[in-house]
Design a protein around this motif. Structure first.
Motif, PDB file in Angstrom:
ATOM      1  N   MET A 261       0.826  -1.199   0.000  1.00  0.00           N
ATOM      2  CA  MET A 261       0.000   0.000   0.000  1.00  0.00           C
ATOM      3  C   MET A 261       0.866   1.257   0.000  1.00  0.00           C
ATOM      4  N   ASP A 262       0.337   2.302  -0.629  1.00  0.00           N
ATOM      5  CA  ASP A 262       1.059   3.560  -0.773  1.00  0.00           C
ATOM      6  C   ASP A 262       0.354   4.720  -0.073  1.00  0.00           C
ATOM      7  N   TYR A 263      -0.810   4.460   0.512  1.00  0.00           N
ATOM      8  CA  TYR A 263      -1.648   5.545   1.040  1.00  0.00           C
ATOM      9  C   TYR A 263      -2.576   4.922   2.071  1.00  0.00           C
ATOM     10  N   LEU A 264      -2.772   5.599   3.186  1.00  0.00           N
ATOM     11  CA  LEU A 264      -3.737   5.142   4.186  1.00  0.00           C
ATOM     12  C   LEU A 264      -4.618   6.299   4.606  1.00  0.00           C
ATOM     13  N   LYS A 265      -5.924   6.122   4.449  1.00  0.00           N
ATOM     14  CA  LYS A 265      -6.911   7.041   5.028  1.00  0.00           C
ATOM     15  C   LYS A 265      -7.322   6.460   6.369  1.00  0.00           C
ATOM     16  N   TYR A 266      -7.144   7.238   7.422  1.00  0.00           N
ATOM     17  CA  TYR A 266      -7.381   6.765   8.787  1.00  0.00           C
ATOM     18  C   TYR A 266      -8.518   7.587   9.380  1.00  0.00           C
ATOM     19  N   ASP A 267      -9.682   6.952   9.530  1.00  0.00           N
ATOM     20  CA  ASP A 267     -10.950   7.617   9.816  1.00  0.00           C
ATOM     21  C   ASP A 267     -11.338   7.408  11.277  1.00  0.00           C
ATOM     22  N   LEU A 268     -11.618   8.492  11.999  1.00  0.00           N
ATOM     23  CA  LEU A 268     -11.873   8.417  13.438  1.00  0.00           C
ATOM     24  C   LEU A 268     -13.057   7.512  13.781  1.00  0.00           C
ATOM     25  N   ILE A 299       4.438   5.697   2.823  1.00  0.00           N
ATOM     26  CA  ILE A 299       2.979   5.651   2.735  1.00  0.00           C
ATOM     27  C   ILE A 299       2.414   7.026   3.076  1.00  0.00           C
ATOM     28  N   VAL A 300       1.642   7.591   2.156  1.00  0.00           N
ATOM     29  CA  VAL A 300       0.954   8.849   2.425  1.00  0.00           C
ATOM     30  C   VAL A 300      -0.121   8.599   3.489  1.00  0.00           C
ATOM     31  N   PHE A 301      -0.152   9.470   4.483  1.00  0.00           N
ATOM     32  CA  PHE A 301      -1.033   9.292   5.634  1.00  0.00           C
ATOM     33  C   PHE A 301      -2.085  10.394   5.631  1.00  0.00           C
ATOM     34  N   SER A 302      -3.351   9.993   5.426  1.00  0.00           N
ATOM     35  CA  SER A 302      -4.487  10.904   5.356  1.00  0.00           C
ATOM     36  C   SER A 302      -5.266  10.858   6.661  1.00  0.00           C
ATOM     37  N   LEU A 303      -5.316  11.983   7.380  1.00  0.00           N
ATOM     38  CA  LEU A 303      -6.024  12.061   8.650  1.00  0.00           C
ATOM     39  C   LEU A 303      -7.467  12.476   8.399  1.00  0.00           C
ATOM     40  N   CYS A 304      -8.394  11.653   8.851  1.00  0.00           N
ATOM     41  CA  CYS A 304      -9.812  11.962   8.656  1.00  0.00           C
ATOM     42  C   CYS A 304     -10.480  12.053  10.024  1.00  0.00           C
ATOM     43  N   GLU A 305     -10.450  13.254  10.607  1.00  0.00           N
ATOM     44  CA  GLU A 305     -11.125  13.467  11.887  1.00  0.00           C
ATOM     45  C   GLU A 305     -11.995  14.715  11.828  1.00  0.00           C
ATOM     46  N   LEU A 322      -2.071  14.958   4.717  1.00  0.00           N
ATOM     47  CA  LEU A 322      -3.296  15.699   4.437  1.00  0.00           C
ATOM     48  C   LEU A 322      -4.265  15.412   5.559  1.00  0.00           C
ATOM     49  N   TRP A 323      -5.155  16.366   5.803  1.00  0.00           N
ATOM     50  CA  TRP A 323      -6.075  16.234   6.927  1.00  0.00           C
ATOM     51  C   TRP A 323      -7.410  16.860   6.551  1.00  0.00           C
ATOM     52  N   GLY A 354       2.072  18.839   3.478  1.00  0.00           N
ATOM     53  CA  GLY A 354       0.883  18.795   4.323  1.00  0.00           C
ATOM     54  C   GLY A 354      -0.206  19.696   3.793  1.00  0.00           C
ATOM     55  N   TRP A 355      -1.443  19.164   3.656  1.00  0.00           N
ATOM     56  CA  TRP A 355      -2.495  19.880   2.934  1.00  0.00           C
ATOM     57  C   TRP A 355      -3.833  19.814   3.658  1.00  0.00           C
ATOM     58  N   ASN A 356      -4.532  20.947   3.652  1.00  0.00           N
ATOM     59  CA  ASN A 356      -5.929  20.950   4.082  1.00  0.00           C
ATOM     60  C   ASN A 356      -6.758  20.173   3.064  1.00  0.00           C
ATOM     61  N   ASP A 357      -7.619  19.297   3.550  1.00  0.00           N
ATOM     62  CA  ASP A 357      -8.395  18.413   2.675  1.00  0.00           C
ATOM     63  C   ASP A 357      -9.890  18.642   2.888  1.00  0.00           C
ATOM     64  N   PRO A 358     -10.547  19.369   1.963  1.00  0.00           N
ATOM     65  CA  PRO A 358     -11.988  19.594   2.087  1.00  0.00           C
ATOM     66  C   PRO A 358     -12.837  18.432   1.547  1.00  0.00           C
ATOM     67  N   ASP A 359     -12.246  17.273   1.386  1.00  0.00           N
ATOM     68  CA  ASP A 359     -12.878  16.026   0.953  1.00  0.00           C
ATOM     69  C   ASP A 359     -12.832  15.891  -0.571  1.00  0.00           C
ATOM     70  N   MET A 360     -13.410  14.816  -1.048  1.00  0.00           N
ATOM     71  CA  MET A 360     -13.227  14.382  -2.429  1.00  0.00           C
ATOM     72  C   MET A 360     -14.009  15.216  -3.436  1.00  0.00           C
ATOM     73  N   LEU A 361     -13.619  15.079  -4.688  1.00  0.00           N
ATOM     74  CA  LEU A 361     -14.332  15.713  -5.788  1.00  0.00           C
ATOM     75  C   LEU A 361     -15.596  14.922  -6.121  1.00  0.00           C
ATOM     76  N   GLU A 362     -16.674  15.641  -6.395  1.00  0.00           N
ATOM     77  CA  GLU A 362     -17.934  14.999  -6.802  1.00  0.00           C
ATOM     78  C   GLU A 362     -18.147  15.084  -8.310  1.00  0.00           C
ATOM     79  N   ILE A 363     -17.239  15.709  -9.020  1.00  0.00           N
ATOM     80  CA  ILE A 363     -17.385  15.871 -10.477  1.00  0.00           C
ATOM     81  C   ILE A 363     -17.550  14.497 -11.131  1.00  0.00           C
ATOM     82  N   GLY A 364     -18.594  14.380 -11.954  1.00  0.00           N
ATOM     83  CA  GLY A 364     -18.868  13.115 -12.621  1.00  0.00           C
ATOM     84  C   GLY A 364     -19.991  12.317 -12.015  1.00  0.00           C
ATOM     85  N   ASN A 365     -20.419  12.673 -10.802  1.00  0.00           N
ATOM     86  CA  ASN A 365     -21.494  11.918 -10.160  1.00  0.00           C
ATOM     87  C   ASN A 365     -22.888  12.415 -10.532  1.00  0.00           C
TER      88      ASN A 365
END
Length: 501
Positions: A261-268, A299-305, A322-323, A354-365
């Motif tokens: 794995m190259d990336y982990l999203k870690y969700d509270l 591994i890129v570490f994505s903080l989701c809290e 990113l957070w 390190g980046w502020n993360d306002p969540d994913m793109l919805e384009i295409g949905n």
């Protein structure tokens, strides 16, 4: 004879009535067929007259101590802390004795729980007791050079939620290549919640049957010039109710690294019961950050809290790249705008690594108009936000593909200075944003948050300098530097590049 009769009556009374100081609900109550959420497995009660104390053990939140306990005959009522829901910090529950069994009823989050339990023993309680994990002291992790620009890629959650499998992930990797999105910079393929199976006797977490071989999947993704990401939670359960990393943090980090794995999203998620203040939340993320570093894999570490406790101020120090600054995005303009304009984090915290993360793109949905999606992409690019798509890549419209692949817009997001843009002027529904770039030029975004078309006048003050060169980024055309008047559609945006003399 009279004395013997008195003794018999006393013995019968002792059998029929709990001993002094006890309540009829005292003891251990077991729940064998618990609903998945919150997964109550046991209630323990002890009492003294009208007073009682106790705890509710759940699969999601471990042992939850009862608060404000009251007894009324064969019913005990009590409060349980309702996680971090400030509007409903506690919820009232009841335990009622009915025909020798207990009926437990209460609310947590949006769920109403009714469960029937049977009597158990102290030995049963020992078997079902929740094993509490301890957190390490808070430390500091040095930058590791990853995420020099905001990560770009795709994630499964927005479109597929937990309904994912190996075949779908492979198909998304193939689509990134065939659509040209990989070559535009979208390189991460992130498996969100729903891949987890169960732990073996050795404690190692296995994927479920939908993911027969994670290492083979990683090899497949890597062979296409892409990187693979995965998801977990520091709680016992993930948001979708799968196995979390609680009590197995270092072990899971090794497993993820071993799979490639190259990336982990870690969700509270359920971890918010255990880690409810700034100190414990920080330490829980530091624990996984340190565990990932210890594996030796980058591994890129994505903080989701969800933006709690000013996460941008400490996200880097616990190993985060990113957070999240907010709750989940949804595919509608009001939610996207509220997040992107108002909940996109402190710009001073963003920059290389390190980046502020306002969540994913919805384009295409499909939930927003073309103008609204253009605003979405513009806002994320101006915010130096991670660009992580969330739609079915096999069904990307030509318009969505044009938005997502626009190299000039992506370049603004990925610009090496890494400055997060912000509003320099607000006037009613109009916002003008500026982002300074490494070569001294600036990106300027003219946003119309209103529903009707508007005329916007640009000034040198908005650019922070006299404008000697001007280009419309979305239209791909050069404008006269003295151009100041722009038509901006409702919920739309104009994106400009400006240079000074």
């Amino acid at each position: 004879m009279r004395l013997f009769s008195t003794m018999l009556l006393a013995a019968a009374a002792a059998i029929a009535t709990p001993a002094a100081g006890k309540t009829p609900l005292d003891g251990v109550w077991l729940f064998d067929k618990a609903p998945s959420y919150p997964g109550v497995t046991m209630v323990e009660l002890s009492g003294d007259g009208d007073r009682a104390t106790g705890a509710v053990t759940t699969a999601w939140y471990g042992k939850m101590e009862m608060q404000n306990v009251q007894r009324d005959g064969d019913t005990v009522s009590f409060d349980l802390r309702n996680l971090n829901d400030k509007a409903h910090a506690t919820r009232r529950w009841t335990a009622r004795l009915v025909n020798g069994a207990v009926v437990l009823e209460g609310d947590i989050w949006s769920s109403h729980v009714v469960q029937n339990g049977r009597r158990g023993t102290a030995a049963d309680a020992a078997k079902r007791a929740f094993k509490v994990a301890t957190l390490p002291p808070l430390g500091t992790l040095a930058p590791d050079g990853l995420a020099a620009t905001p990560p770009m890629g795709w994630s499964s959650w927005n479109k597929f939620a937990e309904h994912i499998d190996d075949k779908t992930i492979r198909a998304m990797a193939d689509a990134l290549v065939s659509t040209g999105l990989r070559d535009a910079g979208y390189t991460y393929v992130n498996i969100d919640d729903g891949w987890q199976g169960t732990r073996g006797a050795d404690g190692v977490l296995r994927p479920n049957a939908k993911f027969p071989d994670m290492k083979a999947l990683a090899d497949y993704v890597h062979a296409r010039g892409l990187k693979l990401g995965i998801y977990s939670s520091q709680g016992p359960k993930t948001c979708a109710g799968y196995e979390g990393s609680y009590g197995h943090v270092a072990q899971d980090a090794k497993t993820f690294a071993g799979w490639g794995m190259d990336y982990l999203k870690y969700d509270l998620c359920s971890g918010e019961w255990f880690y409810a203040d700034a100190d414990t939340v920080k330490r829980s993320y530091y624990e996984m950050g340190a565990a990932l570093r210890a594996t030796g894999r980058r591994i890129v570490f994505s903080l989701c809290e969800y933006g709690r406790f000013d996460v941008g101020a400490w996200g880097r120090s616990v190993g985060g790249h990113l957070w999240r600054t907010t709750g989940d995005i949804t595919d509608d303009y009001p939610t996207m705008a509220k997040i992107g304009f108002d909940k996109n984090g402190n710009a001073d915290h963003a920059g290389p690594g390190g980046w502020n993360d306002p969540d994913m793109l919805e384009i295409g949905n499909g939930g927003m108009s073309d103008d609204e999606y253009r605003s979405h992409m513009t806002l994320w690019a101006m915010s130096a936000a991670p660009l992580v798509m969330g739609h079915d890549l096999r069904r990307t419209s030509d318009h969505a593909l044009a938005l997502l692949k626009n190299r000039a817009v992506i370049a603004i997001d990925q610009e090496k200075l890494g400055q997060q843009g912000k509003a320099v002027r607000k006037q009613g529904e109009i916002e003008i944003w500026r982002k300074t770039l490494a070569d001294g030029s600036v990106a300027l975004a003219l946003f119309n948050r209103g529903t009707g078309a508007a005329r916007v006048t640009l000034s040198a003050a908005d650019a922070g300098m006299p404008i000697t060169a001007l280009r419309d980024v979305w239209q791909g055309r050069t404008l006269a530097p003295e151009t100041t008047d722009f038509a901006v559609p409702g919920h739309g945006a104009v994106l400009l590049m400006a240079r000074g003399g």
